[in-house]
Design an enzyme around this catalytic site. Sequence first.
Site, short mmCIF file in Angstrom:
data_model
loop_
_atom_site.label_atom_id
_atom_site.label_comp_id
_atom_site.label_asym_id
_atom_site.label_seq_id
_atom_site.Cartn_x
_atom_site.Cartn_y
_atom_site.Cartn_z
N ASP A 172 10.47 -2.92 -7.66
CA ASP A 172 11.18 -3.77 -6.71
C ASP A 172 12.21 -2.88 -6.02
O ASP A 172 12.95 -2.14 -6.67
CB ASP A 172 11.85 -4.97 -7.37
N ALA A 224 0.82 -1.21 0.00
CA ALA A 224 0.00 0.00 0.00
C ALA A 224 0.85 1.27 0.00
O ALA A 224 0.45 2.30 -0.55
CB ALA A 224 -0.93 -0.01 1.21
N PHE A 226 6.38 4.34 5.17
CA PHE A 226 6.11 2.92 5.40
C PHE A 226 7.45 2.20 5.53
O PHE A 226 8.52 2.82 5.41
CB PHE A 226 5.26 2.34 4.25
N HIS A 239 14.36 7.31 -3.68
CA HIS A 239 14.71 6.33 -4.70
C HIS A 239 13.55 6.12 -5.68
O HIS A 239 13.74 6.07 -6.89
CB HIS A 239 15.10 5.02 -4.01
N TYR A 243 10.87 0.80 6.20
CA TYR A 243 12.03 1.21 7.02
C TYR A 243 12.13 2.72 7.22
O TYR A 243 13.10 3.19 7.80
CB TYR A 243 13.32 0.70 6.36
#
Length: 199
Positions: free
Chosen positions: A68, A10, A153, A181, A155
Amino acid sequence: KRWVLATSNAGKLSELNDLLGDSGIGLVTQGSLGVIDAEETGLTFVENALIKARHAAAATGLPALADDSGICVDALDGAPGLYSARYAGTHGDAQANIDKLLEALRDVPDAQRSARFYCVLVLLRHANDPQPLIAEGVWEGRILHARQGQGGFGYDPVFLDLARGQSAAELPAALKNRISHRGQALATLQARLAALAGR
Ligand code: ITT
């Protein structure tokens, strides 16, 4: 235009929706179309993103976007890396994953707590698209000694953005998206798409 987003996360969905904003592209999750998660058997972020995008495109007939990503910690030789979502054993258990990471770094001083978030985005125009659009993004930082902040969310509460001196969970969502990122990867992907469209 409608793309299927090959994720069950999510947090990713929310950030990618915000990033796509008024681009004219609407994301629909694979779960809402009844598609179950692909098995992530790759040994690299790129491979796993391709596996997920191909699975979603094949199942739906829609262009498919997959993300990913993970966090790579230098003092742990790049772990949790590819296995960030399941570092502590249970897929997607952020609390347990963070606990395990803090424990692994318990006696490691700040100077050796460098880490980076990494994201690969893959866009397949169709399941057999031989020219996937692939873009990556990297966000450098450091692992904190304890959680800070409530946003984001995964880490985010233990990832310190050095330039701002705040954790990723303390940054406003729009700012995280601008520098993260994932934000960098999506900007690169959109630039590629625009270049293709203008040919
Ligand atoms: P899907 O495969 O369904 O997309 P997932 O969570 O399993 O979701 P990944 O295998 O790519 O996805 O794992 C990425 C993990 O890396 C994610 O679960 C988080 O723990 C972490 N992660 C990635 N981007 C993050 C971010 O922006 N902030 C915090 N943690 C992040």
